[in-house]
Design a protein around this motif. Structure first.
Motif, PDB file in Angstrom:
ATOM      1  N   GLY A   1     127.729  82.685  94.894  1.00  0.00           N
ATOM      2  CA  GLY A   1     128.013  82.938  93.072  1.00  0.00           C
ATOM      3  C   GLY A   1     127.986  80.996  92.329  1.00  0.00           C
ATOM      4  O   GLY A   1     128.366  80.499  92.726  1.00  0.00           O
ATOM      5  N   PHE A   2     127.967  81.253  91.426  1.00  0.00           N
ATOM      6  CA  PHE A   2     127.555  79.990  90.645  1.00  0.00           C
ATOM      7  C   PHE A   2     128.978  80.594  89.147  1.00  0.00           C
ATOM      8  O   PHE A   2     128.033  81.134  88.458  1.00  0.00           O
ATOM      9  CB  PHE A   2     126.369  79.178  90.691  1.00  0.00           C
ATOM     10  N   LEU A   3     129.004  78.534  88.770  1.00  0.00           N
ATOM     11  CA  LEU A   3     129.297  79.338  87.546  1.00  0.00           C
ATOM     12  C   LEU A   3     129.316  77.910  86.373  1.00  0.00           C
ATOM     13  O   LEU A   3     129.684  76.479  87.526  1.00  0.00           O
ATOM     14  CB  LEU A   3     130.771  79.718  87.313  1.00  0.00           C
ATOM     15  N   ARG A   4     129.032  78.106  86.018  1.00  0.00           N
ATOM     16  CA  ARG A   4     129.034  76.139  85.187  1.00  0.00           C
ATOM     17  C   ARG A   4     129.070  76.648  83.328  1.00  0.00           C
ATOM     18  O   ARG A   4     129.158  77.368  82.877  1.00  0.00           O
ATOM     19  CB  ARG A   4     127.693  75.440  84.880  1.00  0.00           C
ATOM     20  N   GLY A   5     130.145  75.496  83.346  1.00  0.00           N
ATOM     21  CA  GLY A   5     130.827  76.136  82.131  1.00  0.00           C
ATOM     22  C   GLY A   5     131.297  75.026  80.864  1.00  0.00           C
ATOM     23  O   GLY A   5     130.863  73.859  81.368  1.00  0.00           O
ATOM     24  N   ARG A   6     132.399  75.477  80.320  1.00  0.00           N
ATOM     25  CA  ARG A   6     132.934  73.869  79.795  1.00  0.00           C
ATOM     26  C   ARG A   6     134.104  73.341  79.957  1.00  0.00           C
ATOM     27  O   ARG A   6     134.103  72.052  79.855  1.00  0.00           O
ATOM     28  CB  ARG A   6     132.988  73.967  77.944  1.00  0.00           C
ATOM     29  N   LEU A   7     134.936  74.152  81.107  1.00  0.00           N
ATOM     30  CA  LEU A   7     135.888  73.064  81.508  1.00  0.00           C
ATOM     31  C   LEU A   7     135.758  73.303  83.297  1.00  0.00           C
ATOM     32  O   LEU A   7     135.911  72.056  83.455  1.00  0.00           O
ATOM     33  CB  LEU A   7     137.355  74.134  82.238  1.00  0.00           C
ATOM     34  N   ILE A   8     134.843  73.583  83.908  1.00  0.00           N
ATOM     35  CA  ILE A   8     133.996  74.121  84.791  1.00  0.00           C
ATOM     36  C   ILE A   8     133.063  73.565  84.947  1.00  0.00           C
ATOM     37  O   ILE A   8     131.850  74.193  84.499  1.00  0.00           O
ATOM     38  CB  ILE A   8     134.183  75.655  85.698  1.00  0.00           C
ATOM     39  N   GLU A   9     132.694  72.460  84.996  1.00  0.00           N
ATOM     40  CA  GLU A   9     131.655  71.805  85.203  1.00  0.00           C
ATOM     41  C   GLU A   9     131.100  72.460  85.959  1.00  0.00           C
ATOM     42  O   GLU A   9     129.054  72.549  85.660  1.00  0.00           O
ATOM     43  CB  GLU A   9     131.068  70.108  85.452  1.00  0.00           C
ATOM     44  N   LYS A  10     130.918  72.839  87.181  1.00  0.00           N
ATOM     45  CA  LYS A  10     130.108  73.612  88.646  1.00  0.00           C
ATOM     46  C   LYS A  10     131.001  73.852  89.873  1.00  0.00           C
ATOM     47  O   LYS A  10     132.708  73.049  90.231  1.00  0.00           O
ATOM     48  CB  LYS A  10     129.638  72.160  88.947  1.00  0.00           C
ATOM     49  N   ALA A  11     131.214  75.156  89.450  1.00  0.00           N
ATOM     50  CA  ALA A  11     131.609  75.728  91.009  1.00  0.00           C
ATOM     51  C   ALA A  11     130.716  76.605  91.212  1.00  0.00           C
ATOM     52  O   ALA A  11     129.559  77.469  90.746  1.00  0.00           O
ATOM     53  CB  ALA A  11     132.943  76.928  90.277  1.00  0.00           C
ATOM     54  N   GLY A  12     130.825  76.464  92.827  1.00  0.00           N
ATOM     55  CA  GLY A  12     130.350  77.255  93.739  1.00  0.00           C
ATOM     56  C   GLY A  12     131.206  77.703  94.962  1.00  0.00           C
ATOM     57  O   GLY A  12     132.010  77.443  95.474  1.00  0.00           O
ATOM     58  N   ILE A  13     130.913  79.555  95.149  1.00  0.00           N
ATOM     59  CA  ILE A  13     131.900  80.184  95.688  1.00  0.00           C
ATOM     60  C   ILE A  13     131.083  81.001  96.591  1.00  0.00           C
ATOM     61  O   ILE A  13     130.380  82.093  95.861  1.00  0.00           O
ATOM     62  CB  ILE A  13     132.522  81.129  95.057  1.00  0.00           C
ATOM     63  N   HIS A  14     130.452  80.973  97.827  1.00  0.00           N
ATOM     64  CA  HIS A  14     129.796  81.497  97.914  1.00  0.00           C
ATOM     65  C   HIS A  14     130.321  82.375  99.288  1.00  0.00           C
ATOM     66  O   HIS A  14     131.475  81.900 100.004  1.00  0.00           O
ATOM     67  CB  HIS A  14     128.655  80.720  99.450  1.00  0.00           C
ATOM     68  N   THR A  15     129.589  83.292 100.003  1.00  0.00           N
ATOM     69  CA  THR A  15     129.863  84.527 100.854  1.00  0.00           C
ATOM     70  C   THR A  15     128.903  84.589 102.083  1.00  0.00           C
ATOM     71  O   THR A  15     127.670  84.821 101.506  1.00  0.00           O
ATOM     72  CB  THR A  15     130.862  85.526 100.600  1.00  0.00           C
ATOM     73  N   SER A  16     128.885  84.717 103.006  1.00  0.00           N
ATOM     74  CA  SER A  16     127.545  84.677 103.917  1.00  0.00           C
ATOM     75  C   SER A  16     128.440  85.484 105.326  1.00  0.00           C
ATOM     76  O   SER A  16     129.357  86.070 105.354  1.00  0.00           O
ATOM     77  CB  SER A  16     126.774  83.422 104.478  1.00  0.00           C
ATOM     78  N   ALA A  17     127.249  86.576 105.714  1.00  0.00           N
ATOM     79  CA  ALA A  17     127.181  87.433 106.998  1.00  0.00           C
ATOM     80  C   ALA A  17     126.273  87.202 107.905  1.00  0.00           C
ATOM     81  O   ALA A  17     124.895  87.635 107.532  1.00  0.00           O
ATOM     82  CB  ALA A  17     127.717  88.913 106.862  1.00  0.00           C
ATOM     83  N   ALA A  18     126.083  87.106 108.636  1.00  0.00           N
ATOM     84  CA  ALA A  18     125.196  86.929 110.000  1.00  0.00           C
ATOM     85  C   ALA A  18     125.353  87.551 111.042  1.00  0.00           C
ATOM     86  O   ALA A  18     126.637  87.979 112.222  1.00  0.00           O
ATOM     87  CB  ALA A  18     124.739  85.727 110.526  1.00  0.00           C
TER      88      ALA A  18
ATOM     89  N   ILE B   1     133.598  74.976  96.187  1.00  0.00           N
ATOM     90  CA  ILE B   1     133.399  73.969  96.294  1.00  0.00           C
ATOM     91  C   ILE B   1     133.608  74.295  94.485  1.00  0.00           C
ATOM     92  O   ILE B   1     133.180  74.835  93.434  1.00  0.00           O
ATOM     93  CB  ILE B   1     132.144  72.306  96.154  1.00  0.00           C
ATOM     94  N   ILE B   2     134.450  73.318  93.487  1.00  0.00           N
ATOM     95  CA  ILE B   2     135.245  73.712  92.559  1.00  0.00           C
ATOM     96  C   ILE B   2     134.905  71.592  91.650  1.00  0.00           C
ATOM     97  O   ILE B   2     135.982  71.455  91.979  1.00  0.00           O
ATOM     98  CB  ILE B   2     136.233  74.302  91.865  1.00  0.00           C
ATOM     99  N   HIS B   3     134.217  71.689  90.223  1.00  0.00           N
ATOM    100  CA  HIS B   3     133.936  70.016  90.483  1.00  0.00           C
ATOM    101  C   HIS B   3     134.393  70.490  88.736  1.00  0.00           C
ATOM    102  O   HIS B   3     133.522  70.878  87.905  1.00  0.00           O
ATOM    103  CB  HIS B   3     132.925  69.759  90.405  1.00  0.00           C
ATOM    104  N   PRO B   4     135.485  69.889  88.287  1.00  0.00           N
ATOM    105  CA  PRO B   4     135.613  70.165  86.811  1.00  0.00           C
ATOM    106  C   PRO B   4     135.497  68.961  85.714  1.00  0.00           C
ATOM    107  O   PRO B   4     134.887  68.201  86.275  1.00  0.00           O
ATOM    108  CB  PRO B   4     136.892  69.980  87.002  1.00  0.00           C
ATOM    109  N   LEU B   5     134.873  69.309  84.496  1.00  0.00           N
ATOM    110  CA  LEU B   5     134.327  68.457  83.904  1.00  0.00           C
ATOM    111  C   LEU B   5     135.653  67.468  83.601  1.00  0.00           C
ATOM    112  O   LEU B   5     135.399  65.911  83.661  1.00  0.00           O
ATOM    113  CB  LEU B   5     134.126  68.732  82.468  1.00  0.00           C
ATOM    114  N   ASN B   6     136.297  67.430  82.934  1.00  0.00           N
ATOM    115  CA  ASN B   6     138.180  66.655  82.945  1.00  0.00           C
ATOM    116  C   ASN B   6     138.273  66.254  84.221  1.00  0.00           C
ATOM    117  O   ASN B   6     138.923  66.545  84.963  1.00  0.00           O
ATOM    118  CB  ASN B   6     139.212  67.485  82.293  1.00  0.00           C
ATOM    119  N   PRO B   7     138.620  64.878  84.018  1.00  0.00           N
ATOM    120  CA  PRO B   7     138.771  63.635  85.755  1.00  0.00           C
ATOM    121  C   PRO B   7     140.324  63.956  85.999  1.00  0.00           C
ATOM    122  O   PRO B   7     140.305  63.468  86.752  1.00  0.00           O
ATOM    123  CB  PRO B   7     138.185  62.659  84.784  1.00  0.00           C
TER     124      PRO B   7
END
Length: 292
Positions: free
Chosen positions: A66-83, A112-118
């Motif tokens: 799962g990926f979100l690239r927005g105006r407040l959240i510069e980059k977010a990845g939230i991932h699930t897995s099963a094996a 992992i969430i990397h916001p734009l605002n420092p």
């Protein structure tokens, strides 16, 4: 005889369902933050989630990136897995219960969430269930403020985040929070720089109290605590303006994130060696970074 009994498979299914539901709920919270971001500070359209299912190349299973690239959240990845798979001989030698039978099942969520605002801290969280002939949970959450002025243990965000993690631990065992806080401080440390990556949180691995229901409830509590506290931290900082100096400091601090994840992070190494999805494993890398 396989160690992957029907009971273990049922437990893995429950863990997988929980991690997938948590993924959707956290993305919903991030999209709400994107909607709330004032356009004078964050121009453009609010970011929306993109889901990318993937299938393992080895064994059985896969997950959803799962990926979100927005105006407040510069980059977010939230991932699930099963094996359902088998460890290589090298990895089996390192895993409890895998010395005689390398078969295992797993389920996980990692973000992992990397916001734009420092002023808004970067954050990491993951929880997982893994079973060979033995079963355990692992994971935790840690916060990384980007600006030096925020990196004190007395800073408000630090206190808020640690209080949330302690509240997740204490109902199950009051000794877990100090133990897992210390483990987090030790784990997220950059030996070559002699500094911590952030202000810590909790970290636990091979957690098995002997009571699956208790340990599963604890792992769910960590996820719930994260979902409650991080949007509060974002809302408390997102209205602050920033300039070139703050952005530069943020990108240099992100360089520490890259160094840790590529040099020391066990989850990164495990995912790469166990046939995980390269795009999701390396999505922890910041979108922009700098070194002095």
């Amino acid at each position: 005889m396989s160690s992957l009994t029907p009971e273990i498979m049922e437990r893995r299914g429950r863990a997988q369902e929980w991690f997938e539901s948590l993924q959707r709920r956290i993305f919903a919270a991030l999209e709400q933050l994107e909607d709330e971001a004032p356009p004078e500070l964050y121009p453009g359209a609010p970011g929306r989630t993109e889901y990318k299912p993937w299938t393992r190349e080895t064994g059985v299973g896969g997950g959803t990136g799962g990926f979100l690239r927005g105006r407040l959240i510069e980059k977010a990845g939230i991932h699930t897995s099963a094996a359902t798979a088998k460890f290589s001989p090298e990895m089996a030698a390192q895993m409890p219960g895998a010395d005689k039978d390398p078969s295992y099942v797993s389920a996980s969520i990692s973000l992992i969430i990397h916001p734009l605002n420092p002023w808004v801290p970067t954050v990491h969280m993951n929880t997982r269930f893994l079973s060979t002939a033995e079963s355990w949970f692992g994971g935790g959450a840690d916060l990384t403020p980007m600006l030096d002025v925020q990196r004190s243990q007395d800073a408000d965000d630090t206190k808020l985040f640690h209080a949330a993690m302690q509240a997740a631990c204490d109902p199950y065992d009051p000794e877990w929070y100090p133990k897992y806080k210390a483990w987090c401080d030790e784990y997220f440390y950059l030996p070559h720089r002699q500094e911590m990556r952030g202000i810590g949180g909790i970290f636990y691995d091979r957690h098995n109290s002997g009571d699956f229901e208790k340990d599963f409830a604890f792992t769910r509590a960590v996820g719930e605590a994260f979902l409650e506290v991080y949007p509060k931290i974002v809302r408390g900082q997102m209205m602050k303006p920033w300039g070139e100096a703050e952005r530069r400091e943020q990108m240099v601090r992100r360089g520490r994130y890259v160094e840790f994840n590529l040099l020391y992070d066990r989850g990164t190494m495990f995912g790469l060696k166990a046939g995980g999805n390269i795009e999701t494993i390396l999505s922890s890398m910041p979108p922009m970074v700098a070194w002095p």
